[in-house]
Design a protein around this motif. Structure first.
Motif, PDB file in Angstrom:
ATOM      1  N   HIS A 140       7.941   7.374  -1.524  1.00  0.00           N
ATOM      2  CA  HIS A 140       8.113   6.362  -0.480  1.00  0.00           C
ATOM      3  C   HIS A 140       8.679   5.062  -1.041  1.00  0.00           C
ATOM      4  CE1 HIS A 140       5.070   8.790   2.047  1.00  0.00           C
ATOM      5  NE2 HIS A 140       6.300   9.210   2.215  1.00  0.00           N
ATOM      6  N   ARG A 148      18.128   6.442   5.071  1.00  0.00           N
ATOM      7  CA  ARG A 148      18.284   7.872   5.281  1.00  0.00           C
ATOM      8  C   ARG A 148      19.070   8.114   6.575  1.00  0.00           C
ATOM      9  NH1 ARG A 148      12.200   9.750   4.677  1.00  0.00           N
ATOM     10  NH2 ARG A 148      13.064  11.846   4.545  1.00  0.00           N
ATOM     11  N   GLY A 172       1.238   4.933   9.904  1.00  0.00           N
ATOM     12  CA  GLY A 172       1.550   5.867   8.822  1.00  0.00           C
ATOM     13  C   GLY A 172       2.670   5.292   7.963  1.00  0.00           C
ATOM     14  N   GLY A 173       2.621   3.993   7.776  1.00  0.00           N
ATOM     15  CA  GLY A 173       3.741   3.268   7.154  1.00  0.00           C
ATOM     16  C   GLY A 173       3.808   3.347   5.644  1.00  0.00           C
ATOM     17  N   SER A 174       2.838   4.003   5.031  1.00  0.00           N
ATOM     18  CA  SER A 174       2.819   4.195   3.575  1.00  0.00           C
ATOM     19  C   SER A 174       2.945   2.848   2.847  1.00  0.00           C
ATOM     20  CB  SER A 174       3.915   5.183   3.154  1.00  0.00           C
ATOM     21  OG  SER A 174       3.759   5.522   1.794  1.00  0.00           O
ATOM     22  N   ASN A 177       7.938   1.314   3.309  1.00  0.00           N
ATOM     23  CA  ASN A 177       9.325   1.578   2.928  1.00  0.00           C
ATOM     24  C   ASN A 177      10.312   1.357   4.072  1.00  0.00           C
ATOM     25  OD1 ASN A 177       7.550   4.075   3.197  1.00  0.00           O
ATOM     26  ND2 ASN A 177       9.531   4.944   3.755  1.00  0.00           N
ATOM     27  N   ASN A 197      -0.062   0.355   8.886  1.00  0.00           N
ATOM     28  CA  ASN A 197      -1.348   1.011   9.086  1.00  0.00           C
ATOM     29  C   ASN A 197      -1.246   2.372   8.411  1.00  0.00           C
ATOM     30  OD1 ASN A 197      -2.791   3.232  10.987  1.00  0.00           O
ATOM     31  ND2 ASN A 197      -4.018   1.386  10.876  1.00  0.00           N
ATOM     32  N   ASP A 198      -2.116   2.602   7.457  1.00  0.00           N
ATOM     33  CA  ASP A 198      -2.105   3.894   6.761  1.00  0.00           C
ATOM     34  C   ASP A 198      -3.511   4.173   6.276  1.00  0.00           C
ATOM     35  OD1 ASP A 198      -1.342   6.058   4.685  1.00  0.00           O
ATOM     36  OD2 ASP A 198       0.604   5.554   5.547  1.00  0.00           O
ATOM     37  N   LEU A 199      -3.679   5.230   5.529  1.00  0.00           N
ATOM     38  CA  LEU A 199      -5.003   5.568   5.008  1.00  0.00           C
ATOM     39  C   LEU A 199      -5.408   4.511   3.977  1.00  0.00           C
ATOM     40  CD1 LEU A 199      -4.381   9.407   4.754  1.00  0.00           C
ATOM     41  CD2 LEU A 199      -5.820   8.217   6.420  1.00  0.00           C
ATOM     42  N   THR A 236       7.037   6.913  11.898  1.00  0.00           N
ATOM     43  CA  THR A 236       8.077   7.759  11.335  1.00  0.00           C
ATOM     44  C   THR A 236       7.449   8.743  10.359  1.00  0.00           C
ATOM     45  OG1 THR A 236       9.754   6.060  11.586  1.00  0.00           O
ATOM     46  CG2 THR A 236      10.162   7.680   9.915  1.00  0.00           C
ATOM     47  N   ALA A 238       4.983  10.674  10.701  1.00  0.00           N
ATOM     48  CA  ALA A 238       3.517  10.656  10.626  1.00  0.00           C
ATOM     49  C   ALA A 238       2.808  11.059  11.913  1.00  0.00           C
ATOM     50  CB  ALA A 238       3.050   9.260  10.206  1.00  0.00           C
ATOM     51  N   TYR A 241       0.352  13.928  12.082  1.00  0.00           N
ATOM     52  CA  TYR A 241      -0.941  13.895  11.380  1.00  0.00           C
ATOM     53  C   TYR A 241      -2.055  13.390  12.291  1.00  0.00           C
ATOM     54  CZ  TYR A 241       2.117  14.588   7.437  1.00  0.00           C
ATOM     55  OH  TYR A 241       3.074  15.098   6.593  1.00  0.00           O
TER      56      TYR A 241
HETATM   57  C1  SAM Z   1       5.475  11.395   5.447  1.00  0.00           C
HETATM   58  S1  SAM Z   1       4.631   9.876   5.250  1.00  0.00           S
HETATM   59  C2  SAM Z   1       5.692   8.784   6.165  1.00  0.00           C
HETATM   60  C3  SAM Z   1       5.855   7.443   5.519  1.00  0.00           C
HETATM   61  C4  SAM Z   1       6.846   6.511   6.211  1.00  0.00           C
HETATM   62  N1  SAM Z   1       6.450   6.205   7.568  1.00  0.00           N
HETATM   63  C5  SAM Z   1       8.236   7.089   6.189  1.00  0.00           C
HETATM   64  O1  SAM Z   1       8.786   7.405   7.227  1.00  0.00           O
HETATM   65  O2  SAM Z   1       8.793   7.252   5.105  1.00  0.00           O
HETATM   66  C6  SAM Z   1       3.221  10.047   6.277  1.00  0.00           C
HETATM   67  C7  SAM Z   1       2.243   8.916   6.133  1.00  0.00           C
HETATM   68  O3  SAM Z   1       1.218   9.069   7.121  1.00  0.00           O
HETATM   69  C8  SAM Z   1       0.019   8.631   6.539  1.00  0.00           C
HETATM   70  N2  SAM Z   1      -1.135   9.126   7.292  1.00  0.00           N
HETATM   71  C9  SAM Z   1      -1.600  10.376   7.389  1.00  0.00           C
HETATM   72  N3  SAM Z   1      -2.692  10.434   8.146  1.00  0.00           N
HETATM   73  C10 SAM Z   1      -2.932   9.161   8.558  1.00  0.00           C
HETATM   74  C11 SAM Z   1      -3.952   8.540   9.361  1.00  0.00           C
HETATM   75  N4  SAM Z   1      -4.925   9.262   9.900  1.00  0.00           N
HETATM   76  N5  SAM Z   1      -3.895   7.208   9.563  1.00  0.00           N
HETATM   77  C12 SAM Z   1      -2.915   6.465   9.021  1.00  0.00           C
HETATM   78  N6  SAM Z   1      -1.927   6.991   8.240  1.00  0.00           N
HETATM   79  C13 SAM Z   1      -1.939   8.320   8.015  1.00  0.00           C
HETATM   80  C14 SAM Z   1       0.095   9.177   5.124  1.00  0.00           C
HETATM   81  O4  SAM Z   1      -0.803   8.553   4.241  1.00  0.00           O
HETATM   82  C15 SAM Z   1       1.548   8.897   4.785  1.00  0.00           C
HETATM   83  O5  SAM Z   1       1.719   7.649   4.184  1.00  0.00           O
END
Ligand code: SAM
Length: 344
Positions: A140, A148, A172-174, A177, A197-199, A236, A238, A241
């Motif tokens: 990331h 991309r 799910g913004g990691s 990025n 907002n992420d884990l 994006t 995410a 999940y």
């Molecule tokens: C594939 S990455 C996408 C990162 C970024 N948004 C991008 O497009 O490059 C998925 C992200 O979702 C997060 N994620 C998964 N489950 C989640 C949850 N329950 N709450 C918040 N974030 C979560 C992961 O930790 C990860 O950073």
């Protein structure tokens, strides 16, 4: 042992955001996965061959075998499913009681599950790592350095309002990025607040990365309620999940976000289905939300569908459901009652 050490060594390199420049070449996800795969499943050699040690080794070898069988079978089914005859044969086998349950057993973590939680528990039998795998943070930060292909539709829709954006919620913004990629192209406002907002394990990484980049517009929140009334809500790669529908999640907010962008998201063409995202070294459960229900839910909530686009970078493939094979998708919605700028 050497392999295990190598993973840890890579993890350190990947994990510390600021040091990624030391990595000479950018290995793509698959090649890294392939390189590290044997390491994950290699039986660990203990110093003493106790009974426990032998049993543990045996268990590891069985796990290795099951992972290999499941992956190869999934790959074969995905390939067969591309043709009309293969697709029919797979669906017939899937629906035949004895053959169907035998194939599901062989598919192990590749079989469809009833819920995300059930899938997550099952997957952990084979993979200890999920979203916490250091590869995520590494890739990331690299994604923050590039735009991309599937980012361009988002840039197109954000460009006219970019200078007016003041609040963004990045689900799910990691490591944030998307912010770096979009800021490079759109020159976002110095007054913008971009909330990731992420884990919880991503928080420090995201904040450290922002500090390293000298960026003070980035923040991290673990409160979904902070998405209330934001100018832009973006998710994006995410949405799959989350078990809840996006419309239900947004509907729980005090105020709806003005613009909602969903990008790089796998969906199901027919009903929700829970499956796995196999990243080689790690695996995570994911839910392919029914695409029509998703769109209708957003419309019912008061959004207008501005655009949708196929994301050809990635493909949805569920081995026993060849009829669901599809590209990923992106969407832009605008709240009906709101104009961010004239004509928007
Ligand atoms: C594939 S990455 C996408 C990162 C970024 N948004 C991008 O497009 O490059 C998925 C992200 O979702 C997060 N994620 C998964 N489950 C989640 C949850 N329950 N709450 C918040 N974030 C979560 C992961 O930790 C990860 O950073």
């Amino acid at each position: 042992m050497f392999g295990i050490f190598r993973v840890q060594s890579d993890a350190v390199r990947f994990d510390v955001c600021g040091r990624t420049s030391k990595v000479q070449s950018t290995p793509d996800e698959k090649s890294v996965s392939r390189r590290l795969l044997p390491v994950l499943v290699q039986p660990r050699l203990g110093p003493a061959m106790t009974l426990d040690g032998i049993l543990a080794k045996l268990k590891n070898s069985l796990r290795f075998l099951r992972v290999a069988v499941a992956r190869n079978l999934a790959r074969t089914l995905n390939m067969l499913g591309r043709g009309a005859f293969g697709s029919r044969a797979i669906r017939a086998a899937r629906d035949a009681p004895i053959i169907g349950s035998f194939v599901r057993t062989l598919l192990a973590f590749y079989q469809p599950f009833s819920t995300l939680d059930a899938a997550e528990i099952y997957i952990r039998r084979y993979f200890s790592s999920g979203h916490d795998h250091p590869y995520h943070s590494y890739i990331h930060t690299r994604f923050g350095e590039m735009t991309r292909e599937s980012d361009y539709p988002v840039l197109y829709h954000l460009a006219p309002i970019a200078s007016q954006l003041r609040s963004v919620f990045d689900l799910g913004g990691s490591v944030g990025n998307l912010f770096y990629a979009y800021d490079r192209e759109l020159h976002l406002s110095p007054h913008l607040r971009w909330a990731i907002n992420d884990l919880p394990h991503k928080k420090q990484l995201a904040l450290d990365y922002a500090r390293l980049k000298g960026e003070n517009r980035i923040g991290f929140t673990d409160q979904f309620s902070d998405a209330s009334g934001v100018d832009l809500f973006i998710v994006t790669g995410a949405l799959h999940y989350f078990k809840d529908k996006l419309a239900a999640m947004l509907g729980g907010l005090d105020r709806l976000p003005k613009i909602v962008v969903v990008n790089r998201s796998p969906f199901s063409k027919k009903g929700d289905i829970v499956t796995v995202h196999d990243g080689g070294q790690y695996a995570v459960a994911c839910m392919l939300h029914d695409i029509d229900t998703f769109v209708q839910g957003m419309i019912n909530l008061g959004y207008e569908l501005v655009a949708r686009w196929p994301v050809h970078e990635r493909r949805t493939q569920v081995p026993l459901f060849p009829e669901l094979s599809d590209t990923y998708w992106g969407f832009c919605f605008r709240l009906n009652s709101v104009c961010m700028i004239e004509g928007t």
